[in-house]
Design a protein around this motif. Structure first.
Motif, PDB file in Angstrom:
ATOM      1  N   ALA A 132      45.639  53.951  24.740  1.00  0.00           N
ATOM      2  CA  ALA A 132      46.153  53.831  25.796  1.00  0.00           C
ATOM      3  C   ALA A 132      45.145  52.316  25.546  1.00  0.00           C
ATOM      4  O   ALA A 132      44.585  52.385  26.016  1.00  0.00           O
ATOM      5  CB  ALA A 132      46.373  53.842  26.978  1.00  0.00           C
ATOM      6  N   THR A 133      45.643  51.139  26.010  1.00  0.00           N
ATOM      7  CA  THR A 133      44.958  49.852  26.108  1.00  0.00           C
ATOM      8  C   THR A 133      45.028  49.348  27.390  1.00  0.00           C
ATOM      9  O   THR A 133      46.575  48.800  28.562  1.00  0.00           O
ATOM     10  CB  THR A 133      46.199  48.751  25.072  1.00  0.00           C
ATOM     11  OG1 THR A 133      45.174  49.504  23.569  1.00  0.00           O
ATOM     12  CG2 THR A 133      44.336  47.071  25.203  1.00  0.00           C
ATOM     13  N   PHE A 134      43.693  48.669  27.873  1.00  0.00           N
ATOM     14  CA  PHE A 134      44.266  48.197  29.442  1.00  0.00           C
ATOM     15  C   PHE A 134      43.416  47.277  29.357  1.00  0.00           C
ATOM     16  O   PHE A 134      42.266  46.563  29.036  1.00  0.00           O
ATOM     17  CB  PHE A 134      42.897  49.547  30.141  1.00  0.00           C
ATOM     18  CG  PHE A 134      43.518  50.296  30.457  1.00  0.00           C
ATOM     19  CD1 PHE A 134      44.361  50.827  31.965  1.00  0.00           C
ATOM     20  CD2 PHE A 134      43.410  51.935  29.906  1.00  0.00           C
ATOM     21  CE1 PHE A 134      45.114  52.190  31.169  1.00  0.00           C
ATOM     22  CE2 PHE A 134      43.888  52.953  29.865  1.00  0.00           C
ATOM     23  CZ  PHE A 134      44.566  53.689  30.902  1.00  0.00           C
ATOM     24  N   ARG A 135      44.764  46.187  29.778  1.00  0.00           N
ATOM     25  CA  ARG A 135      44.230  44.732  30.363  1.00  0.00           C
ATOM     26  C   ARG A 135      43.380  44.303  31.674  1.00  0.00           C
ATOM     27  O   ARG A 135      43.842  44.741  32.074  1.00  0.00           O
ATOM     28  CB  ARG A 135      45.085  43.610  29.232  1.00  0.00           C
ATOM     29  CG  ARG A 135      45.500  43.877  28.089  1.00  0.00           C
ATOM     30  CD  ARG A 135      46.998  42.982  28.057  1.00  0.00           C
ATOM     31  NE  ARG A 135      46.754  42.109  27.962  1.00  0.00           N
ATOM     32  CZ  ARG A 135      47.933  40.982  27.866  1.00  0.00           C
ATOM     33  NH1 ARG A 135      48.602  41.315  28.286  1.00  0.00           N
ATOM     34  NH2 ARG A 135      47.110  39.414  27.757  1.00  0.00           N
ATOM     35  N   LEU A 136      42.058  43.629  31.800  1.00  0.00           N
ATOM     36  CA  LEU A 136      41.673  43.685  33.075  1.00  0.00           C
ATOM     37  C   LEU A 136      41.396  42.199  33.108  1.00  0.00           C
ATOM     38  O   LEU A 136      40.895  41.382  31.739  1.00  0.00           O
ATOM     39  CB  LEU A 136      40.088  44.651  32.475  1.00  0.00           C
ATOM     40  CG  LEU A 136      40.352  46.060  32.608  1.00  0.00           C
ATOM     41  CD1 LEU A 136      39.550  46.261  31.762  1.00  0.00           C
ATOM     42  CD2 LEU A 136      41.472  46.837  33.079  1.00  0.00           C
ATOM     43  N   ARG A 137      41.051  41.828  34.171  1.00  0.00           N
ATOM     44  CA  ARG A 137      40.588  40.734  34.872  1.00  0.00           C
ATOM     45  C   ARG A 137      39.919  40.651  35.617  1.00  0.00           C
ATOM     46  O   ARG A 137      40.177  41.650  36.885  1.00  0.00           O
ATOM     47  CB  ARG A 137      41.939  39.822  35.000  1.00  0.00           C
ATOM     48  CG  ARG A 137      42.631  39.953  36.271  1.00  0.00           C
ATOM     49  CD  ARG A 137      43.649  39.290  35.928  1.00  0.00           C
ATOM     50  NE  ARG A 137      44.702  39.625  37.212  1.00  0.00           N
ATOM     51  CZ  ARG A 137      45.970  39.585  36.633  1.00  0.00           C
ATOM     52  NH1 ARG A 137      46.627  38.387  36.371  1.00  0.00           N
ATOM     53  NH2 ARG A 137      47.174  39.022  37.833  1.00  0.00           N
ATOM     54  N   PRO A 138      38.950  39.984  35.363  1.00  0.00           N
ATOM     55  CA  PRO A 138      38.194  40.088  37.521  1.00  0.00           C
ATOM     56  C   PRO A 138      38.291  40.118  38.236  1.00  0.00           C
ATOM     57  O   PRO A 138      39.440  39.231  38.724  1.00  0.00           O
ATOM     58  CB  PRO A 138      36.761  39.059  37.635  1.00  0.00           C
ATOM     59  CG  PRO A 138      36.923  38.426  35.939  1.00  0.00           C
ATOM     60  CD  PRO A 138      37.997  39.073  35.693  1.00  0.00           C
ATOM     61  N   ALA A 139      38.493  41.246  39.773  1.00  0.00           N
ATOM     62  CA  ALA A 139      39.721  41.143  40.570  1.00  0.00           C
ATOM     63  C   ALA A 139      39.333  40.233  41.321  1.00  0.00           C
ATOM     64  O   ALA A 139      40.073  39.424  42.577  1.00  0.00           O
ATOM     65  CB  ALA A 139      38.940  41.961  41.522  1.00  0.00           C
ATOM     66  N   ASP A 140      38.573  39.004  41.619  1.00  0.00           N
ATOM     67  CA  ASP A 140      37.709  38.296  42.582  1.00  0.00           C
ATOM     68  C   ASP A 140      38.045  37.096  41.955  1.00  0.00           C
ATOM     69  O   ASP A 140      38.154  35.642  42.752  1.00  0.00           O
ATOM     70  CB  ASP A 140      36.223  38.274  42.920  1.00  0.00           C
ATOM     71  CG  ASP A 140      35.479  38.222  41.561  1.00  0.00           C
ATOM     72  OD1 ASP A 140      35.943  37.852  41.156  1.00  0.00           O
ATOM     73  OD2 ASP A 140      33.909  38.638  41.165  1.00  0.00           O
ATOM     74  N   GLY A 141      38.787  36.951  41.136  1.00  0.00           N
ATOM     75  CA  GLY A 141      39.626  35.447  40.091  1.00  0.00           C
ATOM     76  C   GLY A 141      38.374  34.680  40.053  1.00  0.00           C
ATOM     77  O   GLY A 141      38.392  33.683  38.932  1.00  0.00           O
TER      78      GLY A 141
END
Length: 400
Positions: free
Chosen positions: A171-180
Motif C-alpha cells: 500500500a502507498t501512503f501519501r503524506l503531508r506535514p500535519a503543521d502545514g
C-alpha cells in the motif's frame, strides 16, 4: 588512523575476536537490553533481534572496520560508515548512546574472551571502537546539521492524505506535514523512518524509501506487509490500522543511495536494478530523471514473483517510457502468458547491453543484489560505480 602499537595487537587478535564476535554481540545485546529495555522497545527492530539479523550486522561491521584498519591503515571505509550513519540519523541516535554501547560491548568481550583480554588487548580494541564511534558521531552531526535539526530531534507529525492499495500486500501512503509547514527537501533514493505505537506500548521504528519525486506535493511511501516468522510489526500495523486522515511520526529524510549529479555525471548511462519492494527508490529516481530531461541511456531491471505482485508496476513502466533512451526489463518467476521466456526466473544480464561508464543503483534482497553486482562486474562496470541500499540490517559486510 590506528596507532602502530594497537595495529600490531589488533592484527594478532583479530582471528580470535572474529571467531567469537557472534557470541560477543549476542551477549552484548543481552546485557544492553537488560540494562536499557527501552532501547529494545522503542529503538531497535524487535523482529531483527528475534531473527538474529541485527547481531550479524553488528558483528560484520565491527569485523570489517577492524580488518580495514589493519589492512589499509591510511584509508577509512567511508562507504560503510556513511551507510550506518544515515540509518542512525534517521533513528535519532545521539552521541551519548555510543558510551552506553561501549560499556556493554566491552563487558561482553571480557566475559566471552576471559583472560585473553589483557590490558594491552583491551586498549587496542578500545581504540578501534572509538575510531569507529567517533567517525559515526561526526558524520551524524553533519547529517543533523544539514537537516537543520538538533541531534536526535528528527521527528515530525505527518498526516496521511491518501492511501492506495497497490497489490495484495503493498500500500502507498501519501503524506503531508500535519503543521502545514513545507516538507523537508530530499534526494531521490532516500528514505524516512516511521514510528508507530503498538498495542503493548512499544514505539517501533522502520525505514521506508520515498517513492515520490523530490519537489512533489506529497511525500509517498509504499509499504509491503512483511509476513513470516515473525510478521512485520510496523508494516502490519500500517496495513491494518492506518487510513486517510490518520497521523504518523516520520523522520527527516536520510540515505546515501542517491543519484550522482553534476556536469561530469549528467550524461552517464544508468542502470537501476531492483527486486520486490526495492523498486520504490528507483521510482523516485526515474521521476527525477524524467523531470530533469535526462537523455543518456537508462536501463531499468526489476525482478518479482509475478506481475500481480510487482508494486507500482504501471508507474515503473510509464516513468521509464518518459525517458528518451530508456528500456525496462522485468523478470518474473511466475509470468503472465506471452511474457518473454528469457525474462522468466532470476535476473540474467547476459544478453542485456550495458554501456561503458554505466553507473548502477541496486535495491532489493541481498542475494539479488550480490548476483546483479557480480554480473555487472563481469560486464566491466567499475566496482566504485555500483551503489546499493539494503532494507533492514546491512549484512553485506558480514557476508563478504
Amino acid at each position: 588512523m590506528l596507532s602502530e602499537k594497537s595495529t600490531t595487537t589488533v592484527r594478532a587478535t583479530l582471528p580470535a575476536v572474529g571467531a567469537a564476535i557472534g557470541t560477543i554481540t549476542e551477549r552484548f545485546y543481552e546485557r544492553l537490553f537488560a540494562a536499557h529495555p527501552e532501547l529494545l522497545r522503542d529503538l531497535f527492530n524487535r523482529g531483527n533481534q528475534a531473527a538474529g539479523l541485527q547481531k550479524q550486522a553488528l558483528a560484520g561491521s565491527i569485523a570489517a572496520f577492524a580488518t580495514h584498519l589493519v589492512d589499509q591503515p591510511d584509508d577509512r571505509p567511508d562507504v560503510m560508515l556513511n551507510r550506518i550513519a544515515n540509518k542512525h540519523a534517521s533513528l535519532g541516535v545521539t552521541a551519548d548512546q555510543y558510551k552506553i554501547v561501549h560499556r556493554h560491548l566491552f563487558a561482553a568481550i571480557a566475559e566471552v574472551l576471559g583472560e585473553a583480554v589483557t590490558p594491552e588487548v583491551a586498549e587496542a580494541w578500545d581504540e578501534v571502537y572509538w575510531l569507529m564511534a567517533n567517525a559515526l558521531i561526526a558524520i551524524e552531526a553533519r547529517l543533523y546539521e544539514e537537516r537543520g535539526v538538533l541531534a536526535g530531534d528528527v521527528w515530525r507529525e505527518w498526516t496521511v492524505a491518501g492511501r492506495i492499495e497497490e497489490t495484495a500486500d503493498c500500500a502507498t501512503f501519501r503524506l503531508r506535514p500535519a503543521d502545514g509547514a513545507p516538507a523537508p527537501a530530499f534526494r531521490a533514493g532516500q528514505y524516512v523512518s516511521v514510528q508507530v505505537g503498538l498495542a503493548d506500548g512499544a514505539r517501533q521504528i522502520r525505514q521506508y524509501s520515498l517513492s515520490s519525486a523530490p519537489g512533489s506535493e506529497f511525500r509517498s511511501i509504499t509499504v509491503k506487509r512483511v509476513q513470516g516468522d515473525p510478521d512485520g510489526e510496523v508494516s502490519g500495523h500500517l496495513h491494518a490500522h492506518v487510513r486517510e486522515g490518520d497521523r504518523l511520526r516520520v523522520s527527516a529524510p536520510y540515505g546515501d543511495l542517491v543519484l550522482d549529479t553534476g556536469l561530469d555525471t549528467d550524461d552517464a548511462p544508468l542502470l537501476l536494478a531492483s527486486a520486490g519492494i526495492g523498486c520504490t527508490p528507483m521510482l523516485s529516481m526515474l521521476e527525477q530523471l524524467a523531470a530533469a530531461g535526462h537523455r543518456a541511456p537508462v536501463t531499468v531491471v526489476h525482478a518479482d514473483r509475478s506481475p500481480a505482485g510487482h508494486p507500482l508496476r504501471e508507474d515503473h513502466a510509464a516513468l521509464t517510457a518518459k525517458l528518451p533512451d530508456a528500456a525496462a526489463h522485468f523478470w518474473y518467476e511466475s509470468p503472465e502468458p506471452g511474457h518473454p521466456a528469457d525474462r522468466t526466473g532470476l535476473v540474467d544480464l547476459t544478453t542485456l547491453p550495458v554501456p561503458s561508464g554505466t553507473r548502477a543503483y541496486l535495491c532489493g534482497p541481498l542475494p539479488f543484489m550480490r548476483a546483479v553486482r557480480t554480473q555487472l562486474l563481469a560486464k566491466g562496470v567499475a566496482a566504485a560505480d555500483i551503489h546499493y541500499e539494503v532494507f533492514g540490517p546491512d549484512l553485506w559486510p558480514a557476508q563478504g
